[in-house]
Write an enzyme that holds these catalytic residues in place. Sequence first.
Site, PDB file in Angstrom:
ATOM      1  N   ALA A 111       5.718 -50.088 -31.478  1.00 53.79           N
ATOM      2  CA  ALA A 111       6.435 -49.041 -30.750  1.00 53.79           C
ATOM      3  C   ALA A 111       5.466 -48.050 -30.115  1.00 53.79           C
ATOM      4  CB  ALA A 111       7.393 -48.322 -31.689  1.00 53.79           C
ATOM      5  N   ARG A 112       4.361 -47.754 -30.792  1.00 57.34           N
ATOM      6  CA  ARG A 112       3.379 -46.819 -30.224  1.00 57.34           C
ATOM      7  C   ARG A 112       2.717 -47.395 -28.988  1.00 57.34           C
ATOM      8  NH1 ARG A 112       1.622 -45.342 -36.392  1.00 57.34           N
ATOM      9  NH2 ARG A 112       3.168 -43.664 -36.634  1.00 57.34           N
ATOM     10  N   ALA A 115      11.093 -36.294 -43.186  1.00 51.37           N
ATOM     11  CA  ALA A 115      10.028 -37.302 -43.113  1.00 51.37           C
ATOM     12  C   ALA A 115      10.175 -38.108 -41.829  1.00 51.37           C
ATOM     13  CB  ALA A 115      10.072 -38.239 -44.315  1.00 51.37           C
ATOM     14  N   GLU A 131      -0.036 -34.491 -32.270  1.00 45.89           N
ATOM     15  CA  GLU A 131      -0.836 -33.831 -33.296  1.00 45.89           C
ATOM     16  C   GLU A 131      -1.069 -34.743 -34.497  1.00 45.89           C
ATOM     17  OE1 GLU A 131       0.587 -31.248 -30.413  1.00 45.89           O
ATOM     18  OE2 GLU A 131       1.815 -32.512 -31.724  1.00 45.89           O
ATOM     19  N   GLU A 189       7.609 -41.680 -32.485  1.00 44.73           N
ATOM     20  CA  GLU A 189       6.675 -42.607 -33.151  1.00 44.73           C
ATOM     21  C   GLU A 189       5.342 -41.936 -33.454  1.00 44.73           C
ATOM     22  OE1 GLU A 189       8.788 -44.455 -33.728  1.00 44.73           O
ATOM     23  OE2 GLU A 189       9.989 -44.656 -31.938  1.00 44.73           O
TER      24      GLU A 189
END
Length: 410
Positions: free
Chosen positions: A253-254, A143, A379, A375
Amino acid sequence: MSESTAAARLFGEHFLQGLTTEELQMVERVRRLTREVIGPKAAEVAKEDVFAWDTFRLLAREGVVATAFPKAYGGTDARQVLRIRVIEELARVCSTSASLITGTDLSTRAIAAGASDDFKSRLLPGLCSGELQAAFALTEPSAGSDVRGLETVIRREGDHYIVDGRKKFITRATTADWFAVVGRAAHDPSVFIAVLVPRDAPGFDISPEVGKLGWYGVPISSLEFRGVSVPVSHRLGAEGDGFHLAQDALLRARIGHAAMALGRAIGAVEIAATYMVDRQLFGKSLGEHQGAQWMLAEMIVQIEAARALLALTAEKYDRGDADVAIFASMAKLQATDLCMKVVTDALQLTGGRGYLQDFPLERFFRDAKLNQIGEGSSEVHKTVIGRDAVRRSRSAERNPCLHAGSLVDY
């Protein structure tokens, strides 16, 4: 700082407009650090994948690390419109220094947002100054981007929580003093709990550092929790807040990943353009050949467009817009995929020199890939963006060009 007074750069200063005087001073401080210390030492820092303590301490001492923390605990609580500029400047020369700033945000955000007042007082000043380190333990062997797929179990026994599970790809694991761990509640798998675990907790094991392709200076390890017990006071937020704390940390973070990717792309274009001026080919400079000019033009146009999207995303975050998460996915997808393409093309323009370890683009090339993966892979973000568009289209304003009724009747 204005375009008329700043040193001429290949990419203009238009995204600095709107920053306060204090924020502009931080940008200039970071630029000075990149010119005098971080840039000249970037290749040396990237030779070994060990935590870059000297770089981290420099960034902490200069107040750059503090931009991730609330003012009440020694930070500056910087706006995202400033942080993306800082990260971009650092990544322009050194992925390690940029990732130390984005990584600080990721590793400490859940603590700043969800810890008790007592824990905030105990930890945040030290995390802000660099005296303490934290790690964010979210990703697992099965995960990652799908937080709902976590298998780590956290159950309550009296006034303690018991943690069982494994985590993977954890940055700062070997240097962290505290770990923010997210898992499922044993009594209800739909409930997510986040707790703080000290590194010396019985039953908690940290693996040796795992070698990787790039992003040296911020090593990763795996974690294992076997009946690790922590007091209920170590919980972050309320029971059930774990998912939202994780999403908040990932959102920031993205945005940081997008800024890092664009900074690296800018640096790659600067290097390639300088080479195009210096390199002679068939009686004239490489930069005078139309084919090379077209490659350069495409890179610059696409970078400026991606910077505009990221700037909009940062503004949305600072305003608290409801749709900021989907824009963060768009910015992260656009910037990181673009960076991989730009660095590849820049390396192509510099020929054999670009492939040499002594030349910066070799390092840029290796570092670029992880931004497309960390992060949330490209896709995953395509899926998120497409799914959101389909959902909204059901109730969105209908294009006036269409006839009434179902389009399958055309």
